[in-house]
Design a protein around this motif. Structure first.
Motif, PDB file in Angstrom:
ATOM      1  N   VAL A   6     -11.898  -0.478  -1.402  1.00 29.95           N
ATOM      2  CA  VAL A   6     -10.617  -0.884  -1.970  1.00 29.95           C
ATOM      3  C   VAL A   6     -10.376  -2.371  -1.737  1.00 29.95           C
TER       4      VAL A   6
ATOM      5  N   THR B  65      -5.120  -1.686  -7.362  1.00 33.86           N
ATOM      6  CA  THR B  65      -6.245  -0.784  -7.114  1.00 33.86           C
ATOM      7  C   THR B  65      -5.712   0.616  -6.871  1.00 33.86           C
TER       8      THR B  65
ATOM      9  N   THR C 278      -1.225  -8.128  -4.287  1.00 28.97           N
ATOM     10  CA  THR C 278      -2.117  -6.973  -4.266  1.00 28.97           C
ATOM     11  C   THR C 278      -1.308  -5.697  -4.111  1.00 28.97           C
TER      12      THR C 278
ATOM     13  N   VAL D  68      -6.698   1.232   4.681  1.00 29.39           N
ATOM     14  CA  VAL D  68      -6.590   0.075   3.789  1.00 29.39           C
ATOM     15  C   VAL D  68      -5.613  -0.947   4.363  1.00 29.39           C
TER      16      VAL D  68
ATOM     17  N   THR E 147      -6.293   4.665  -5.884  1.00 28.39           N
ATOM     18  CA  THR E 147      -7.175   5.648  -5.261  1.00 28.39           C
ATOM     19  C   THR E 147      -7.313   6.818  -6.230  1.00 28.39           C
TER      20      THR E 147
ATOM     21  N   VAL F 130       0.859  -1.189   0.000  1.00 28.66           N
ATOM     22  CA  VAL F 130       0.000   0.000   0.000  1.00 28.66           C
ATOM     23  C   VAL F 130       0.888   1.229   0.000  1.00 28.66           C
TER      24      VAL F 130
ATOM     25  N   ASN G 218      -2.074   4.423  -3.516  1.00 27.31           N
ATOM     26  CA  ASN G 218      -2.905   5.410  -2.829  1.00 27.31           C
ATOM     27  C   ASN G 218      -2.198   6.749  -2.618  1.00 27.31           C
TER      28      ASN G 218
ATOM     29  N   VAL H 190      -1.997  -1.553  -3.791  1.00 28.84           N
ATOM     30  CA  VAL H 190      -2.930  -0.440  -3.653  1.00 28.84           C
ATOM     31  C   VAL H 190      -2.120   0.843  -3.788  1.00 28.84           C
TER      32      VAL H 190
ATOM     33  N   ALA I 282     -10.047  -5.683  -4.325  1.00 29.25           N
ATOM     34  CA  ALA I 282      -8.841  -6.505  -4.346  1.00 29.25           C
ATOM     35  C   ALA I 282      -9.088  -7.948  -3.913  1.00 29.25           C
TER      36      ALA I 282
END
Length: 258
Positions: A227, A136, A79, A25, A138, A14, A83, A81, A231
């Protein structure tokens, strides 16, 4: 109620994960069983249990080293993210070229750098677990709705939306899903700083709340839930999607309250 552990055994990264939406998250991914690395310039606020990796998303070498460190620590990366982001206020004429470059460097190229270095690890994971591998972003309601005094920020998030769709098309056959979440105005430290700069912070907060049909700011935990849903294995058939978490701001047109 037994906590869902649908990310058990999965490695997650993340960016901007030490505060606000990113920290929410990271906490939720940890609760759901993931091994989580937080990439942030300052990692003091990283959730307990996360691997803290200090790096600036504008530094390509630092991003590569952090992504590789997370993959090495977890044995795989499933995964991502993306952000990390910054804000900007003003019309198209109010920010200098330098400020435009700075915001786009963080909000758009920061995601590009993260994806560029994560993709080799994600491809390896997707060989055995297609559909469970995802990126993913943001994004923001600013990508799909015209907001006053947000020209630069909106342009950066419009680019994120387009980047999401293009990446989804590029990597779907590799078993990598790419989606984004579009929050409305969220109750985060960044919004708090914006309010502090206003002439009347109380009135400005009330105005931000009023423009969202639910009449309140979106919570960081609410964005995090979206989020993590995108995922999760439950969304194995979802890619190229922009998920609005905006209190109805994008789609609803209410009559004035009487």
């Amino acid at each position: 109620m037994t906590a869902v552990r649908d990310f058990e055994g999965l490695g997650a990264l993340v960016t901007g994960g030490a505060s606000g939406i990113g920290a929410a998250v990271a906490r939720l991914l940890l609760e759901r069983g993931a091994r989580v690395a937080v990439l942030d310039r300052e990692c003091a606020g990283a959730p307990a249990g996360a691997l803290a990796l200090a790096a600036d998303v504008t530094d390509d070498t630092a991003v590569r080293e952090a992504v590789d460190a997370a993959a090495a620590e977890f044995g795989a990366l499933h995964t991502v993210v993306s952000n990390a982001g910054i804000g900007a206020i003003g019309t198209v004429a109010d920010n200098t070229d330098e400020e435009w470059r700075r915001v786009l460097d963080v909000n758009v190229l920061g995601m590009v750098r993260t994806a560029r270095h994560a993709l080799p690890h994600l491809r390896r994971s997707a060989v055995d677990r297609p559909g469970l591998v995802s990126v993913t972003h943001t994004c923001s309601i600013a990508a799909t709705a015209g907001l006053p005094q947000r020209a630069l920020y909106s342009a950066s998030k419009g680019a994120v939306l387009s980047l999401t769709l293009a990446m989804a098309a590029d990597h779907v056959r590799e078993g990598i899903r790419v989606n984004c979440v579009n929050p409305g105005t969220a109750d985060t430290p960044w919004v708090g700083r914006l309010l502090d700069q206003a002439e009347d912070p109380v009135a400005e907060r009330a105005a931000l709340e009023a423009r969202q049909p639910m009449g309140r700011l979106v919570g960081a935990d609410e964005v995090a839930a979206a989020v993590v849903h995108l995922a999760s294995p439950a969304s194995a058939a979802v890619t190229g999607t922009a998920f609005a978490v905006d209190g109805g701001m994008q789609g609803l047109r209410l009559r004035p309250a009487t």
